[in-house]
Design an enzyme around this catalytic site. Structure first.
Site, mmCIF file in Angstrom:
data_model
loop_
_atom_site.group_PDB
_atom_site.id
_atom_site.type_symbol
_atom_site.label_atom_id
_atom_site.label_comp_id
_atom_site.label_asym_id
_atom_site.label_seq_id
_atom_site.Cartn_x
_atom_site.Cartn_y
_atom_site.Cartn_z
ATOM 1 N N LYS A 1 8.159 -7.010 9.869
ATOM 2 C CA LYS A 1 7.648 -6.267 8.726
ATOM 3 C C LYS A 1 8.709 -5.456 8.000
ATOM 4 O O LYS A 1 8.665 -5.260 6.793
ATOM 5 C CB LYS A 1 6.509 -5.344 9.187
ATOM 6 C CG LYS A 1 5.820 -4.608 8.064
ATOM 7 C CD LYS A 1 4.714 -3.721 8.612
ATOM 8 C CE LYS A 1 4.073 -2.904 7.490
ATOM 9 N NZ LYS A 1 3.066 -1.968 8.008
ATOM 10 N N THR B 1 3.976 1.551 -1.085
ATOM 11 C CA THR B 1 4.623 1.609 -2.404
ATOM 12 C C THR B 1 3.659 2.140 -3.455
ATOM 13 O O THR B 1 4.022 2.986 -4.285
ATOM 14 C CB THR B 1 5.127 0.204 -2.805
ATOM 15 O OG1 THR B 1 6.063 -0.246 -1.819
ATOM 16 C CG2 THR B 1 5.794 0.225 -4.166
ATOM 17 N N ALA C 1 -3.145 1.159 13.593
ATOM 18 C CA ALA C 1 -4.482 1.083 12.984
ATOM 19 C C ALA C 1 -5.365 0.074 13.707
ATOM 20 O O ALA C 1 -6.565 0.045 13.480
ATOM 21 C CB ALA C 1 -4.371 0.717 11.507
ATOM 22 N N PHE D 1 -3.563 -0.839 7.200
ATOM 23 C CA PHE D 1 -4.274 -2.087 6.938
ATOM 24 C C PHE D 1 -5.329 -1.894 5.844
ATOM 25 O O PHE D 1 -5.061 -1.221 4.850
ATOM 26 C CB PHE D 1 -4.865 -2.667 8.227
ATOM 27 C CG PHE D 1 -3.833 -2.983 9.266
ATOM 28 C CD1 PHE D 1 -2.675 -3.665 8.936
ATOM 29 C CD2 PHE D 1 -3.987 -2.582 10.587
ATOM 30 C CE1 PHE D 1 -1.702 -3.964 9.889
ATOM 31 C CE2 PHE D 1 -3.025 -2.855 11.551
ATOM 32 C CZ PHE D 1 -1.889 -3.550 11.195
ATOM 33 N N PHE E 1 3.061 -7.931 -9.526
ATOM 34 C CA PHE E 1 4.257 -8.717 -9.219
ATOM 35 C C PHE E 1 4.694 -9.443 -10.484
ATOM 36 O O PHE E 1 3.873 -9.745 -11.358
ATOM 37 C CB PHE E 1 3.972 -9.731 -8.105
ATOM 38 C CG PHE E 1 3.964 -9.138 -6.717
ATOM 39 C CD1 PHE E 1 4.974 -9.433 -5.813
ATOM 40 C CD2 PHE E 1 2.960 -8.281 -6.318
ATOM 41 C CE1 PHE E 1 4.969 -8.898 -4.533
ATOM 42 C CE2 PHE E 1 2.941 -7.735 -5.048
ATOM 43 C CZ PHE E 1 3.960 -8.047 -4.143
ATOM 44 N N ARG F 1 2.562 7.963 7.069
ATOM 45 C CA ARG F 1 2.981 7.847 8.472
ATOM 46 C C ARG F 1 4.489 7.606 8.592
ATOM 47 O O ARG F 1 5.137 7.195 7.632
ATOM 48 C CB ARG F 1 2.264 6.684 9.151
ATOM 49 C CG ARG F 1 0.794 6.894 9.386
ATOM 50 C CD ARG F 1 0.170 5.672 10.036
ATOM 51 N NE ARG F 1 0.164 4.519 9.152
ATOM 52 C CZ ARG F 1 -0.150 3.289 9.529
ATOM 53 N NH1 ARG F 1 -0.468 3.046 10.788
ATOM 54 N NH2 ARG F 1 -0.151 2.288 8.666
ATOM 55 N N TRP G 1 6.753 -0.347 -8.223
ATOM 56 C CA TRP G 1 7.915 -0.956 -7.570
ATOM 57 C C TRP G 1 9.061 -1.107 -8.569
ATOM 58 O O TRP G 1 10.209 -0.810 -8.260
ATOM 59 C CB TRP G 1 7.543 -2.328 -7.008
ATOM 60 C CG TRP G 1 8.626 -2.929 -6.152
ATOM 61 C CD1 TRP G 1 8.778 -2.799 -4.801
ATOM 62 C CD2 TRP G 1 9.719 -3.731 -6.604
ATOM 63 N NE1 TRP G 1 9.906 -3.472 -4.382
ATOM 64 C CE2 TRP G 1 10.500 -4.058 -5.465
ATOM 65 C CE3 TRP G 1 10.125 -4.219 -7.846
ATOM 66 C CZ2 TRP G 1 11.654 -4.839 -5.542
ATOM 67 C CZ3 TRP G 1 11.275 -4.999 -7.922
ATOM 68 C CH2 TRP G 1 12.017 -5.305 -6.770
ATOM 69 N N LYS H 1 0.813 -1.220 0.000
ATOM 70 C CA LYS H 1 0.000 0.000 0.000
ATOM 71 C C LYS H 1 0.848 1.272 0.000
ATOM 72 O O LYS H 1 0.546 2.228 -0.720
ATOM 73 C CB LYS H 1 -0.923 -0.036 1.216
ATOM 74 C CG LYS H 1 -1.968 1.046 1.275
ATOM 75 C CD LYS H 1 -3.171 0.642 2.112
ATOM 76 C CE LYS H 1 -2.870 -0.200 3.310
ATOM 77 N NZ LYS H 1 -2.121 0.499 4.374
#
Length: 557
Positions: free
Chosen positions: A105, A73, A274, A302, A382, A94, A410, A71
């Site tokens: 993560k 990215t 979140a 999220f 991807f 954030r 990406w 999200k």
């Protein structure tokens, strides 16, 4: 050859922050520099008149999976793409917490060629905002225990009913539950306590819902730290804590200006969880972006049922913000994961599994329509995605009345998000969104909870424990029943059971108790088990992070 995010970031050319500020019309003299490539922006640059007519883009996602949705990215890539098609855009996100950076993560600065820079600084300490929040929070904890010890507890605080723990910006399970004050009379009054992670601090939530420093000071004063023996709330202002706490946050309240890989402005500020807070950057940062650019791309933590719902019901109502478009990020891998495909098989083409996972995407599209927002689906691409799988998702989105575009940011940066940028721009300028919150703050607590549970989660019913019902009655007695609700539940399911993947229905949401964030301005119904202090995994990311004699850091991601 494959390059890591850190290698891509290090090879990118950065521009002095004054040049980035110039793109937003900000004079160098107005910046508060933190080195050559980072600066804080003073609040005087926020102009409510300039905000009118600007476009606010919310980026949310389908239900998170181990496969990842990307999200952040996608948000950075979309901002790059919008700038490429001539739209003056700033991405507002954030700040990363050190807990995930050293845990499982990793960082939160985007990925590939859609990153914010300087990546290493942003992920490690940055401008010290988290440290300041931590100090302000722990100052209140120290003043509270000092009052009980040195001032003979003149506020009549029941030590068994203290709800204010300490915080630390690290994953550390051993600190969750403690007994403090041991060692005799000189060491304080023994009582149960513990630590939460800094991102879970109510100080962080209050910072991100404040409009200025004086508003923040008032919110800090309204924090409830515990209750008396007669069940009356005890607030931070009764301990005379709010002034010193706000003083520690004098610089923290200013948003941070950095840059993307392609040299576009990015604003990073705040980092509330979140799960148990609103999960989005500050109102101040969002309004700063809207004052200085024509479009603001911002994300919420999220999926649409957590950060998205809280962004729209809490942040937008408190900040008087009106989003124009909702971007729902999805991946082929995550859709297959919702179909029950094991993680190590997600790279294999499986069109039928994609079809099986589509109901989850359907629900998140539906959720944005509940708020009267135009949804645009971004398929975060991807290399393992097959053309057939991609086409299935495109056709499905069109059948749902949602625009859809691939996002290849990406690998290609802004160039890979141009199609998405065009779709978002068309949707933003269509005027078809008519943002409407799901509930009014004046509704009863149960009505607010049930509107979210039934419409956003898809629940069949809501059940309250005896303790939760007692707390609801207490909230009415002490005047907290008109606050919005910020439901704490798992991010891994639309329900409160992380094992119920995809799009469950007919389930019952069980509210077992409430937490109070009266200073920040909401109450927290807790559904299921929520961890406010995470633990490290068996192989923490910290084990791969290193530094050489020249100060070069490796292993960040």
């Amino acid at each position: 050859m494959y390059r890591t995010d850190q290698e891509i970031a290090r090879a990118s050319k950065m521009h002095p922050i004054a040049q980035i500020a110039e793109k937003l019309g900000v004079l160098e003299g107005d910046l508060r520099p933190y080195g050559k490539y980072v600066a804080k922006l003073p609040l005087k640059l926020i102009d409510e008149e300039k905000i009118k007519g600007k476009k606010l883009i919310l980026v949310t996602a389908i239900t998170p999976t181990k496969a990842g949705e990307g999200k952040t990215t996608a948000s950075i890539g979309l901002a790059e793409g919008l700038n490429k098609i001539g739209v003056k855009t700033v991405v507002v996100i954030r700040e990363p917490s050190l807990g995930p950076v050293f845990g499982m993560k990793g960082g939160a600065a985007g990925g590939g060629y859609a990153q914010v820079l300087p990546m290493e600084s942003i992920n490690l300490h940055f401008t010290g905002d988290f440290a300041a929040v931590e100090k302000a929070h722990n100052l209140l904890a120290a003043l509270l225990d000092n009052h009980i010890h040195n001032q003979k507890n003149t506020l009549n605080i029941d030590p068994r009913k203290i709800v204010w723990k300490r915080v630390m910006d690290m994953n550390e399970r051993a600190l969750r539950d403690l007994v403090i004050g041991l060692g005799g009379p000189a060491q304080g009054v023994p009582r149960e306590s513990g630590f939460d992670i800094t991102a879970a601090s109510e100080v962080m939530a209050a910072l991100c819902l404040s409009k200025d420093l004086m508003d923040l000071k008032e919110k800090l004063g309204n924090i409830i730290v515990g209750f008396t023996y007669q069940d009356e709330p005890v607030r931070a202002n009764q301990l005379k804590a709010q002034g010193a706490m706000a003083a520690l946050l004098k610089h923290t309240i200013m948003p941070n200006l950095v840059q993307t890989i392609e040299g576009n402005p990015a604003i990073i500020h705040g980092g509330p969880f979140a799960n148990i807070a609103q999960g989005s950057n500050s109102i101040i940062a969002t309004k700063m972006g809207l004052s200085l650019a024509d479009y603001v791309v911002t994300e919420a933590g999220f999926a649409s049922d957590l950060g998205g719902e809280k962004f729209l019901n809490l942040k937008c109502q408190y900040g008087n913000l009106k989003p124009d478009v909702a971007v729902v990020v999805a991946t082929i891998r995550a859709l297959k994961s919702h179909a029950g495909i094991p993680f190590d098989e997600l790279k294999n083409p499986d069109p039928e599994a994609v079809k099986t996972g589509l109901p989850n995407l359907e629900k998140h599209i539906e959720n944005m329509k509940h708020f009267m927002l135009v949804p645009v689906v971004a398929i975060n691409r991807f290399a393992t995605d097959s053309e057939e799988e991609l086409q299935i998702v495109k056709d499905f989105c069109q059948s749902q009345g949602a625009k859809v575009a691939l996002c290849d940011a990406w690998e290609k940066g802004g160039e890979g998000a141009i199609d998405l940028a065009h779709e978002v721009k068309k949707a933003a300028e269509s005027g078809l969104s008519n943002f409407t919150p799901l509930y009014d703050f004046q509704w009863g607590i149960e009505q607010k909870i049930e509107s979210i549970a039934r419409k956003i989660y898809g629940a069949g019913d809501v059940e309250y424990s005896v303790k939760a019902k007692q707390q609801i009655r207490l909230f009415g007695k002490i005047g907290l029943d008109k606050l919005p609700v910020c439901i704490a539940k798992t991010q891994y399911s639309l329900s409160d059971d992380p094992k119920l993947i995809n799009k469950p229905s007919g389930f019952t949401i069980k509210i077992r108790e409430f937490d109070i964030a009266a200073g920040a301005g909401f109450i927290v119904p807790i559904a299921g088990t929520i961890m406010r202090m995470p633990g490290l995994p068996s192989k923490p990311a910290a084990e791969n992070i290193d530094i050489d004699a020249d100060g070069n850091i490796t292993g960040l991601f």
